[in-house]
Design an enzyme around this catalytic site. Structure first.
Site, PDB file in Angstrom:
ATOM      1  N   GLU A  35       9.148 -10.119 -12.957  1.00  0.00           N
ATOM      2  CA  GLU A  35       8.756  -9.328 -11.792  1.00  0.00           C
ATOM      3  C   GLU A  35       9.298  -9.984 -10.516  1.00  0.00           C
ATOM      4  OE1 GLU A  35       4.704  -7.129 -13.097  1.00  0.00           O
ATOM      5  OE2 GLU A  35       4.342  -9.136 -12.378  1.00  0.00           O
ATOM      6  N   ASN A  66      -2.160  -7.418  -3.217  1.00  0.00           N
ATOM      7  CA  ASN A  66      -1.398  -8.335  -4.069  1.00  0.00           C
ATOM      8  C   ASN A  66      -0.067  -8.681  -3.418  1.00  0.00           C
ATOM      9  OD1 ASN A  66      -1.438  -5.566  -5.590  1.00  0.00           O
ATOM     10  ND2 ASN A  66       0.295  -6.483  -6.565  1.00  0.00           N
ATOM     11  N   ASP A  67       1.047  -8.528  -4.066  1.00  0.00           N
ATOM     12  CA  ASP A  67       2.318  -9.117  -3.619  1.00  0.00           C
ATOM     13  C   ASP A  67       2.678  -8.928  -2.137  1.00  0.00           C
ATOM     14  OD1 ASP A  67       2.236  -8.743  -6.352  1.00  0.00           O
ATOM     15  OD2 ASP A  67       4.148  -7.711  -6.490  1.00  0.00           O
TER      16      ASP A  67
HETATM   17  C1  FRU Z   1       3.567  -8.127  -9.373  1.00  0.00           C
HETATM   18  C2  FRU Z   1       3.544  -6.626  -9.601  1.00  0.00           C
HETATM   19  C3  FRU Z   1       4.898  -6.013  -9.355  1.00  0.00           C
HETATM   20  C4  FRU Z   1       4.562  -4.594  -9.000  1.00  0.00           C
HETATM   21  C5  FRU Z   1       3.284  -4.759  -8.236  1.00  0.00           C
HETATM   22  C6  FRU Z   1       2.318  -3.625  -8.399  1.00  0.00           C
HETATM   23  O1  FRU Z   1       2.334  -8.682  -9.091  1.00  0.00           O
HETATM   24  O2  FRU Z   1       3.082  -6.349 -10.909  1.00  0.00           O
HETATM   25  O3  FRU Z   1       5.791  -6.138 -10.428  1.00  0.00           O
HETATM   26  O4  FRU Z   1       5.557  -3.975  -8.238  1.00  0.00           O
HETATM   27  O5  FRU Z   1       2.696  -5.958  -8.679  1.00  0.00           O
HETATM   28  O6  FRU Z   1       1.241  -3.749  -7.526  1.00  0.00           O
END
Ligand code: FRU
Length: 516
Positions: free
Chosen positions: A235, A52-53
């Protein structure tokens, strides 16, 4: 990958008694060769498993680092690590071993990285400054036990430009006294007040901290409880300064991702333009502003320490509404194209543009050379596979326009400019597979736009499972995933009888994973 596999083999050989102690060289696994169905060909995706991020975006000694939220065991979200890749040009990427693993303080959630040029932390030296990563620790056991203090902030450093990392012995550096959502620290050096500034989010607002050394942090202020969109939790914030294009004026920009609550549903990224004095961020912006009105640009942040002072952004090309269910098997999800952010002023109103970095041109070659297209009849272009296509032209903002892509099975998506209703529309309701989650196809995506008798550029990038549309150099942007069962083969553009598309080009893009 061979390296990973041998390491895995070594570990599993020595950790399991029944196994023979001889390490065999096994040929590279062929399952993740970047030729799988839906595999992006010129976007970053991990070799395998869940991503993800983007995290820790930082440039150091000729290298752009891309760390990312990574779960190496499965293609759904799980205990988070920081995966790692590097690039010299932001287009071609080299995979690196996992940078940060979970430990007893928690899993490694999102965060940032800085180059500690003046060795304020004492981790490195002025000759060999440390790369310092600042991230959120997420203690799953604490969350499960119903506690509220399970997210804290930790740091780690690297003295070999990101290859190996040491966690700071006195972690966490910012503790938690009972804020359930308390995460995603983005750090930058604030020259005017000679300190590091850390921005993180706490549910419905951002908090700013200051530090002389990246270890001792003091809370400075908060922003946002009463401003901006609040349809979901805040976030991945990012605070940076930009010059207003064409002037000497400087403003501060705060990006805040929000989930849910995006204009077309689920996850999205809003921004605020204002001022930051080393302590407090203020913005008198009234309306909500979004960097992208498509469904798949989330948790994006910008690079620290870039050589040209350019503000380069990368987002995660997915949406929590369906991220864990998209129909890929070996890996899951990819990043947006790296984009340059610029700040503009229209009367008293500030707005951001985000537009692909110029380096993307290196992988483009002409398919349809520059020409003028008249739209008396719809323009049609057919080819075997439109997967790696860039389309670009100039058109009048006040003329209606419809661009659509389709395949032999009748799947199609379209982007439309409708000056009569002053709306931009993106329709992926019939684009391909969508039964994995109802919210994926959803309804037609919309964004308001300002019309006017003005020529603007429309630029579109289609990859195997995504499309990015940029109008007027990134004033309006739609980023969307697509899962056509067969590649799109036909492009059709229609408009008004006397409409013209100027400087119309179609480019073929090269795969960044295969030699072509
Ligand atoms: C955003 C998020 C962040 C967190 C991460 C966890 O997509 O929810 O806030 O740090 O992903 O994987």
């Amino acid at each position: 990958m061979v390296r990973y596999f041998l390491l895995f083999l070594l570990i599993s050989t020595f950790s399991c008694k029944e196994k023979p102690t001889v390490v065999e060289v096994v040929p590279e696994k062929v399952t993740f060769n970047y030729s799988e169905k839906f595999r992006p060909q010129y976007h970053f995706s991990p070799p395998e498993k869940w991503m993800n991020d983007p995290n820790g975006l930082v440039y150091h000694n000729g290298i752009y680092h891309l760390f990312y939220q990574f779960y190496p065991e499965d293609i759904v979200w799980g205990p988070m690590h920081w995966g790692h890749a590097t690039s010299k040009d932001l287009i071609h990427w080299e995979h690196k071993p996992i940078a940060l693993y979970p430990d007893e303080i928690g899993d490694i959630f999102s965060g940032s990285a800085v180059v500690d040029v003046d060795n304020t932390s004492g981790f490195g030296s002025k000759e060999n400054p440390a790369l310092v990563a600042i991230f959120t620790y997420h203690l799953m056991a604490g969350e499960k036990a119903g506690r509220k203090d399970f997210q804290t902030q930790g740091i780690a450093y690297s003295l070999d430009n990101g290859d190996t990392w040491v966690k700071y012995e006195n972690n966490p550096v910012i503790g938690n006294d009972g804020i359930k959502d308390f995460r995603d620290p983005k750090v930058m050096w604030h020259a005017e007040s000679s300190q590091w500034i850390l921005t993180l989010v706490a549910g419905d607002h951002a908090k700013f901290y200051g530090s002389p050394n990246l270890k001792d942090w003091k809370l400075l202020s908060e922003f946002g409880k009463e401003q901006g969109a609040h349809g979901g939790v805040w976030e991945c914030p990012d605070l940076f300064k930009l010059k207003v294009e064409g002037t000497d004026e400087e403003k501060w920009v705060l990006l805040v991702s929000i989930n849910p609550g995006a204009p077309n549903g689920g996850s999205g990224t809003q921004y605020f333009v204002g001022d930051f004095d080393g302590e407090t961020f203020r913005s008198d912006q009234k309306e909500h502003k979004w960097i992208d009105t498509g469904r798949d640009n989330y948790a994006g942040v910008t690079y620290n320490n870039t050589p040209t002072n350019e503000r380069i952004f990368i987002g995660w090309m997915s949406n929590w509404d369906y991220a864990m269910k998209t129909p890929t098997e070996v890996w899951r999800s990819s990043m947006t194209l790296p984009r340059t952010m610029s700040l503009h002023k229209n009367k008293e109103d500030f707005f951001l543009k985000n537009y692909p970095v110029a380096a993307i041109d290196q992988i483009a070659s002409e398919k349809v050379p520059s020409t003028m297209i008249s739209l008396e009849e719809p323009y049609v272009f057919k080819t075997e596979n439109l997967n790696k296509t860039e389309l670009v032209f100039q058109t009048n903002l006040s003329a209606p326009l419809n661009i659509s892509f389709s395949n032999k099975g009748g799947e199609h998506f379209s982007f439309e400019m409708n000056p009569a209703t002053k709306e931009l529309l993106f329709d992926r309701t019939q684009a391909g597979l969508s039964n994995f989650e109802e919210r994926f196809a959803g309804t037609v995506q919309k964004a308001a736009y300002e019309t006017g008798d003005r020529e603007v550029e429309v630029r579109l990038f289609l990859d195997a499972s995504s499309v990015e549309v940029f109008v007027d150099k990134g004033t309006y942007v739609f980023t969307n995933q697509l899962f056509p069962q067969n590649p799109y083969t036909e492009l059709q553009i229609s408009g008004e009888k006397d409409a013209r598309l100027n400087n119309f080009r179609i480019n073929q893009l090269k795969s960044i994973w295969h030699n072509e």
